[in-house]
Scaffold this motif. Structure first.
Motif: not given
Length: 524
Positions: A50-53, A58-60, A317-321
């Motif tokens: 899931i980290g890969t996703f 996030r890059t997107s 994924m958006y929250q607090k990277p």
């Protein structure tokens, strides 16, 4: 400048902050290659996790923000380092013992243990692409095997020969003394066995761009650095890939952060400016351990999508990277409900607030309307007390609470009802522990039951919540003890929903019956 672009140029949302840094690279002139390149890397040593996703997601989001503040074309590359030698056999594949003889071979030369693709690397690449396609990402997929073998990397590899001493100086400064004695930036593939060789170089031949080395048995070989005969060690490979592609932005985990100066220096030595980069905190499992592809711990993408929507995962994924995140099943209900809270808030927000709302970054400004008339956490409680086996059972309660709702008009509600039943049976049901009420709790429960028996105000959640408050206010200080009792005695859980809303959904008569069961000891 449009209102949206104007707001984006001052937005504090982290994707816009990153986008503005990238834009500064091209203040004077646009990119020579014709587009701004965003890259994300993947090491296919195990099944994608899931980290890969999260990295691609996030890059997107940064790329989407960049498009809002710039007119330059963009491109996202997902690069798989599938030439990496298999250092150990993953534990989460069929017949792992059959892979032992292929240790140190490039992943695209290792047989696929699943017997579906031409190699283990091809299998893992396909899994990654399937996951990414599920979420509708727009990306170009690059394979290191193809990139090295097709000659696309040849010019940079030749440049690495020309600049070998300078690159080695950077690398040797970062290594322990014993490693320095045998280190080379080049890893040749053995001409006979195909294995990745970690051997010192006898000579770097700048006249014909070849390298000479001895294999483990002492036999001397000379091979060209071009045409897929060698690969670069992973740290030089990072910087060389940036130089070869002209990467403008890449994000990676905190475990790479100490190597960033090395990547940057090598990229510059090879004649290109280093990209902007963003370091995110790592994903952890429920025990606080780093998620690993080879051990398969934590929540997988498929597992998340078995219990919640893809949008809820994007929200998470958006929250607090920059904050470490525990990726375990308990985070799913909270992510679902918060995502829909943000959808509902978006409707009434001005442009500035919308650009700071996670759902703008998830949906690229084309934000849908939430049709979730009941929170996901409430659905789990409903599934619990009704012992629901399918979503139709939940819809019976939902439609009494919201008569105009239906599977057709509220597809996200329908999807969530199905997810809730599955999540309840897999996670909530096995963990349910009911207890008997104390004397004080019994007294309050009787008062609530009796109040509900004569209730005549319909299914107004706030009115019902006031009744719940009234029954506990005179008996509990702090009042939290009363709600804890309701959850533990009636729901078998340590926490739960606003109880007035739960009664409105479950039904007044049904709640009376539930309390009677608890008072009689039938739930324990």
């Amino acid at each position: 400048m449009s209102d949206v672009r104007d707001a984006a140029m001052s937005s504090k949302a982290w994707p816009f902050e990153e986008a503005r840094r990238i834009l500064k690279r091209y203040k004077k002139a646009g990119p020579e290659k014709g587009y701004v390149l965003f890259e994300t890397g993947y090491g296919p040593s195990g099944l994608p996790h899931i980290g890969t996703f999260g990295e691609v997601s996030r890059t997107s989001m940064v790329m989407r923000a960049f498009k809002e503040i710039s007119d330059y074309p963009t491109k996202l590359v997902c690069f798989s380092d599938d030439l990496d030698g298999m250092r150990k056999v993953p534990s989460n594949v069929p017949n792992p013992e059959g892979l032992t003889e292929h240790l140190q071979k490039p992943l695209t030369s290792v047989p696929d243990p699943f017997s579906e693709f031409e190699s283990f690397g091809h299998h893992n690449n396909a899994m990654l692409r399937r996951f990414l396609d599920t979420f509708g990402f727009e990306y170009d997929f690059y394979s290191a095997t193809e990139f090295y073998g097709s000659g696309q990397f040849d010019e940079v590899l030749k440049r690495a020969v020309d600049k070998y001493d300078a690159i080695m100086e950077v690398m040797l400064a970062s290594l322990r003394e014993e490693r320095r004695q045998t280190y080379s930036i080049f890893l040749p593939f053995h001409p006979k066995t195909g294995r990745v060789l970690y051997v010192p170089m006898k000579s770097i031949n700048r006249d014909d761009y070849t390298i000479t080395f001895d294999d483990e048995e002492g036999r001397e070989w000379t091979v060209p650095v071009t045409g897929g005969n060698v690969k670069l060690q992973w740290k030089p490979d990072f910087g060389a890939r940036w130089a070869a592609l002209g990467v403008d932005f890449e994000m990676y985990g905190k475990d790479h952060s100490t190597n960033t100066p090395i990547y940057d220096k090598i990229c510059r030595i090879l004649g290109m400016p280093a990209p902007e980069h963003f370091t995110y905190e790592l994903f952890l499992d429920e025990n606080g351990q780093k998620i690993s592809k080879t051990s398969g711990n934590g929540v997988s993408i498929d597992q998340w999508l078995s219990y919640a929507s893809s949008e809820s995962l994007s929200y998470f994924m958006y929250q607090k990277p920059k904050t470490a995140k525990r990726m375990h099943f308990d985070v799913i209900p909270k992510a679902v409900d918060e995502y829909h809270q943000q959808l509902r808030a978006y409707v009434d927000q001005d442009t500035k607030a919308r650009l700071n709302n996670p759902v703008w970054h998830i949906h690229g400004g084309d934000v849908p309307e939430s049709k979730m008339v009941v929170p996901f956490s409430m659905l789990l409680n409903l599934a619990s007390v009704s012992s629901a086996e399918d979503k139709d059972q939940l819809w019976g309660f939902i439609q009494r609470y919201a008569p105009n709702a239906s599977a057709e008009t509220n597809p996200d509600m329908d999807q969530a009802a199905g997810f809730a039943v599955g999540y309840y049976n897999d996670f909530v049901k096995p963990a349910k522990v009911f207890r008997a009420p104390s004397d004080l709790e019994r007294e309050a429960l009787i008062a609530l039951r009796d109040g509900l028996k004569v209730w005549g105000n319909g299914l107004d959640a706030e009115e019902l919540q006031n009744l719940v408050f009234a029954c506990g206010r005179e008996r509990f200080d702090p009042l939290r003890g009363w709600f804890t009792a309701l959850y533990e005695v009636l729901l078998g859980a340590s926490q739960g929903p606003r109880f007035g809303g739960f009664i409105a959904l479950y039904g007044v008569a049904e709640t009376v019956a539930l309390i009677d069961q608890a008072l009689a000891g039938d739930l324990v």
